[in-house]
Design an enzyme around this catalytic site. Structure first.
Site, PDB file in Angstrom:
ATOM      1  N   GLU A 127     -44.900  15.420-117.795  1.00 54.71           N
ATOM      2  CA  GLU A 127     -43.714  15.768-117.124  1.00 54.71           C
ATOM      3  C   GLU A 127     -43.497  16.721-116.213  1.00 54.71           C
ATOM      4  O   GLU A 127     -42.471  17.170-115.567  1.00 54.71           O
ATOM      5  CB  GLU A 127     -42.491  15.792-117.931  1.00 54.71           C
ATOM      6  CG  GLU A 127     -42.341  14.449-119.072  1.00 54.71           C
ATOM      7  CD  GLU A 127     -41.498  14.770-120.046  1.00 54.71           C
ATOM      8  OE1 GLU A 127     -40.780  15.579-120.426  1.00 54.71           O
ATOM      9  OE2 GLU A 127     -40.942  13.549-120.714  1.00 54.71           O
ATOM     10  N   TRP A 167     -40.422   7.958-126.571  1.00 65.83           N
ATOM     11  CA  TRP A 167     -41.568   7.252-126.648  1.00 65.83           C
ATOM     12  C   TRP A 167     -42.356   8.197-127.942  1.00 65.83           C
ATOM     13  O   TRP A 167     -43.366   7.527-128.468  1.00 65.83           O
ATOM     14  CB  TRP A 167     -42.569   7.416-125.498  1.00 65.83           C
ATOM     15  CG  TRP A 167     -43.117   8.565-125.295  1.00 65.83           C
ATOM     16  CD1 TRP A 167     -42.328   9.852-125.100  1.00 65.83           C
ATOM     17  CD2 TRP A 167     -44.280   9.038-124.585  1.00 65.83           C
ATOM     18  NE1 TRP A 167     -43.215  10.886-124.781  1.00 65.83           N
ATOM     19  CE2 TRP A 167     -44.631  10.295-124.606  1.00 65.83           C
ATOM     20  CE3 TRP A 167     -45.814   8.232-124.919  1.00 65.83           C
ATOM     21  CZ2 TRP A 167     -45.517  10.996-124.006  1.00 65.83           C
ATOM     22  CZ3 TRP A 167     -46.728   8.711-124.407  1.00 65.83           C
ATOM     23  CH2 TRP A 167     -46.703  10.219-124.149  1.00 65.83           C
ATOM     24  N   GLN A 197     -48.379  18.354-120.561  1.00 69.69           N
ATOM     25  CA  GLN A 197     -48.985  17.599-121.782  1.00 69.69           C
ATOM     26  C   GLN A 197     -50.051  16.724-121.446  1.00 69.69           C
ATOM     27  O   GLN A 197     -50.033  16.330-120.324  1.00 69.69           O
ATOM     28  CB  GLN A 197     -47.698  17.071-122.562  1.00 69.69           C
ATOM     29  CG  GLN A 197     -46.973  15.946-121.498  1.00 69.69           C
ATOM     30  CD  GLN A 197     -45.826  15.641-122.187  1.00 69.69           C
ATOM     31  OE1 GLN A 197     -44.817  16.088-121.279  1.00 69.69           O
ATOM     32  NE2 GLN A 197     -45.497  14.957-123.004  1.00 69.69           N
TER      33      GLN A 197
HETATM   34  O1  IFM Z   1     -40.945  12.558-125.302  1.00 69.14           O
HETATM   35  C1  IFM Z   1     -40.989  14.026-125.167  1.00 69.14           C
HETATM   36  C2  IFM Z   1     -41.629  14.164-123.626  1.00 69.14           C
HETATM   37  O2  IFM Z   1     -42.889  13.393-123.745  1.00 69.14           O
HETATM   38  C3  IFM Z   1     -41.824  15.593-123.559  1.00 69.14           C
HETATM   39  N1  IFM Z   1     -40.743  16.049-123.621  1.00 69.14           N
HETATM   40  C4  IFM Z   1     -39.948  16.129-124.784  1.00 69.14           C
HETATM   41  C5  IFM Z   1     -39.799  14.757-125.112  1.00 69.14           C
HETATM   42  C6  IFM Z   1     -39.078  14.449-126.518  1.00 69.14           C
HETATM   43  O3  IFM Z   1     -39.898  15.015-127.565  1.00 69.14           O
END
Ligand code: IFM
Length: 771
Positions: A493, A350, A606
């Site tokens: 996440e 994304w 995040q």
């Molecule tokens: O898409 C991201 C995700 O939001 C957090 N982990 C790393 C991914 C790739 O940058």
């Protein structure tokens, strides 16, 4: 240490420099000084070998799947920049004790990487100058030059250089070594074929040698071994004389959209023969001119700041965004590490729609279109994923490689610290917001560009198919008669298997509502498009009525009395732990707990709700945004590089410019800062889009509200002004944002309307407005 202030004159804020050799931290400058043109990218690894050196060369879109659980990934193809240098019988390599005046500098403006130093042997001092570039002009070309001058006494210098096909991705060998040969005793040719995807790579290399600027035509000794084709040159160089080795390299593949070199093996070497006649300097000049045309002259952003570093940081981000973006081919997208390292296997996330696309939508819509077209080509894979999971429409993959492949997220990641087993990666199964992020990319592109043809050909189909997925994905509940989305991972996440994630639900509902609006529009006004789509994807009024009805019932968390919006149904009741140890210690928490355990704590990796505010900010008051920022941010470890930029923009929106600027500094130093281990596996691509967003969407205040372009700048104390170009609805506009004044100039031919601090302004061709 990385230095930022070596550039002067036209290179001011365009040079990044490493000022000492550090054998244990090679990955840092290999990554931040990688060179690319969107077709290919080569890490800034040293020519000479070190045990920890990672000399990757990636070509966009050439994915190959290894056996078993090995994921599909961009294969690390043959290495051509490495060479062995032997001086008076001893292999040349650096240690901290044998190097003087070390300087490794990437010039972001020219794209040239330079490494200079003096090398102390037992009885000699040798001056070295290495330079190289990956051409911005000819996407298949790279060139390198090495100058060696013995300073104390004569030296015998042996060079072994060619094409090394022993490369792997952390041990996974992706190539069949098909052909190796020499042409005319001077040209080295190698053809490799990927093991599963059967993509042919045609690689050529040849050298030109100069002794004190006079070309030497002595033929090299050919050396051919398993997976290597090299040439060996030997010279006796007098003290003070300079040996110059120029190396010219081309890479082509059988999936190139212009298949110029692959009809037969000889063709590509003849092309190289022709090119190298021009010489290093002339080819470099052409590359610099192309980089200027494609990037600096058209899209450079000027920041006048008390901290010169801010200008360097945006230049750095823009350079890398150019190097990583396969603007030449809509079958390809941007990997989470660009093309700069093995991390995330070259897969797109994304990150593209939410963090990277804005830079292109606003400044280079042709490239944005290509990136979205990639998603259109991915519809088949997305339909496959939906079907396999029992849903309708198109369910986009969390991680994407070849568009038609569908889901390619690896099943296993690093170690689970609790069980000691490999950690199962769940994002490919339940991080489903990617589907509406893709739809949001289409919506943003259309609103900014007004590109109706794109919508007719690609956009509507993506919107309708994604809406159809969401409609089938919604779940009924015994508790109420609303529709819910359970068992997902939202943007944050560190919270897995959650229900009714605000971001996921909101975007799902928006995706369905917007598709219904588009359906009504095309049915009423675009009969041909309607007829084609109705036939292709079986659109009916009933189906759309069902989508509309289900959209109206999606559970959307609203702010409570305290103005807080629930990130999901459980977050606020989770156990609080002391997070001190994990702050400024990226992923440190994963050393103590596995993801099942972390999901039980009130801690975020995040931005989550903040991303919702970023995409649809007009729907909440600043009071609500501030309350949520103040509530959630203290629990956020910013363990994803996607986090700082979103928080920076939101902090600015709610008037906290001081903190916003602090977060901006953090965003700009994720890779570029002094942490020498931050980016071994590759750049944090989305964070570069994030830097762009902080400057343009944050400080300069450019936002789309629906189909309207708004400017509501809020410059932090340190920044006096920002200047940039954009292409809005086909017209080139120049924006000069200053503390007290905004000046917009329409360089296009047609009049456009924008909103400046809420006031509607008509911008006529050639005219400025100042507010
Ligand atoms: O898409 C991201 C995700 O939001 C957090 N982990 C790393 C991914 C790739 O940058």
């Amino acid at each position: 240490m990385i230095l930022y202030n070596k550039g002067t004159g036209e290179y001011q804020n365009f040079l990044i420099t490493e000022d000492c050799f550090d054998e244990y931290n090679l990955g840092k400058t290999e990554t931040i000084m990688c060179q690319g043109n969107g077709y290919m990218c080569i890490r800034g690894a040293a020519e000479e070998n070190y045990p920890k050196k990672t000399a990757n060369t990636f070509i966009a879109g050439t994915f190959n799947k290894g056996p078993g659980y090995e994921p599909t990934e961009l294969p690390n193809t043959a290495d051509t920049f490495s060479m062995e240098i032997i001086i008076d019988g001893k292999r040349f390599f650096l240690t901290e004790d044998n190097v003087i005046d070390y300087d490794k500098t990437l010039n972001l403006k020219t794209g040239e990487l330079t490494r200079t130093f003096k090398y102390q042997t037992k009885d000699n001092l040798i001056s070295f100058e290495f330079t190289r570039f990956v051409s911005a002009d000819n996407l298949h070309l790279a060139a390198q030059r090495v100058k060696i001058t013995p300073l104390n006494k004569d030296a015998q210098i042996v060079i072994i250089s060619g094409i090394d096909s022993k490369t792997t991705n952390s041990g996974e060998a992706h190539f069949i070594d098909d052909t190796r040969r020499f042409f005319e005793k001077r040209f080295i040719f190698t053809k490799l074929t990927t093991t599963q995807s059967k993509i042919d790579f045609f690689i050529n290399a040849a050298h030109r040698i100069f002794l004190d600027d006079v070309e030497d035509h002595t033929l090299p000794q050919p050396l051919m071994n398993r997976r290597e084709a090299f040439q060996k040159y030997s010279f006796d160089i007098s003290v003070g004389s300079t040996l110059t080795i120029e190396k010219y390299i081309t890479y082509y593949t059988s999936i190139d959209n212009k298949n110029v070199a692959c009809e037969d093996n000889e063709k590509s070497y003849l092309i190289l023969k022709d090119i190298m006649g021009e010489g290093y300097e002339a080819l470099l000049k052409e590359s610099i001119a192309a980089l200027d045309t494609k990037l600096w002259s058209r899209d450079a952003i000027t920041i006048r700041s008390k901290n010169e570093f801010d200008q360097l940081a945006i230049n750095y981000a823009m350079y890398h965004l150019f190097a990583m973006t396969p603007a030449h081919d809509p079958r390809m997208n941007i990997g989470a590490k660009g093309l700069s390292g093995e991390g995330y296997k070259g897969h797109a996330f994304w990150d593209t729609e939410v963090f990277l696309l804005p830079r292109y939508i606003v400044q280079n819509p042709e490239v944005a279109k290509s990136l979205i077209e990639y998603r259109y080509h991915g519809l088949e894979g997305a339909r496959k994923k939906a079907k396999e999971n029992g849903f309708e429409g198109a369910m986009f993959p969390w991680e994407a490689a070849n568009p038609e492949d569908g889901e390619v997220t690896p099943i296993y990641g690093g170690m689970d610290v609790y069980t000691g087993e490999r950690e199962r990666i769940k994002t490919g199964f339940i991080e489903i917001h990617i589907t509406s992020d893709v739809a949001f990319g289409v919506y943003s592109y259309f609103n900014f560009t007004g590109d109706q043809e794109f919508m007719d050909n690609y956009g509507y189909e993506i919107l309708l198919e994604t809406a159809s997925f969401w409609s089938s994905r919604l779940e009924t509940s015994k508790e109420d008669d609303l529709l819910h989305i359970t068992n997902v991972i939202g943007p944050d996440e560190y919270t897995e298997h959650i229900d009714d994630n605000a971001y996921t639900n909101y975007l799902a509902k928006w995706n369905m509502d917007y598709a219904v609006k588009c359906y009504n529009d095309i049915k009423a006004n675009r009969p041909e498009v309607y007829a084609r789509l109705a036939k292709k994807i079986g659109l009916t009024d009933e189906m759309m009525a069902t989508i509309a009805e289900r959209a109206s019932k999606v559970y959307i968390p609203v702010p409570g009395e305290d103005l807080i919006i629930d990130q999901d149904t459980t977050y606020r009741a989770l156990e609080e732990i002391d997070l001190t140890k994990y702050r400024n210690n990226v992923m440190g928490i994963l050393k103590d707990y596995n993801l099942d355990q972390i999901s039980k704590f009130k801690v975020s990796k995040q931005a989550d709700i903040m991303v919702l505010f970023l995409l649809f900010g007009e729907n909440w008051s600043n009071e609500i945004k501030a309350a949520n920022f103040n509530y959630y941010e203290p629990y956020c470890l910013h363990d994803s590089s996607l986090s700082f930029s979103t928080h920076c923009i939101l902090a600015n929106d709610i008037g906290n410019t001081t903190y916003s600027y602090e977060l901006f500094k953090k965003a700009t130093t994720i890779d570029l800062g002094q942490d020498m281990k931050a980016c071994d596996a590759g750049v944090h691509a989305a964070s570069y889009g994030g830097i762009w967003q902080c400057v343009i969407n944050g400080f300069a205040g450019l936002r789309m509200i629906g189909t309207d372009l708004h400017f509501n700048p809020r410059l932090p104390e340190e920044i006096q002004g920002i200047t940039f170009n954009m292409i809005y609805k086909g017209q080139t506009l120049k924006a000069k944002i200053e503390k007290e004044e905004i000046t917009l100039t329409n360089l296009g031919e047609e009049t456009v309307t924008v909103f400046v601090k809420g006031e509607e302004v008509t911008l006529q061709n050639g005219l400025n407005i100042t507010r």
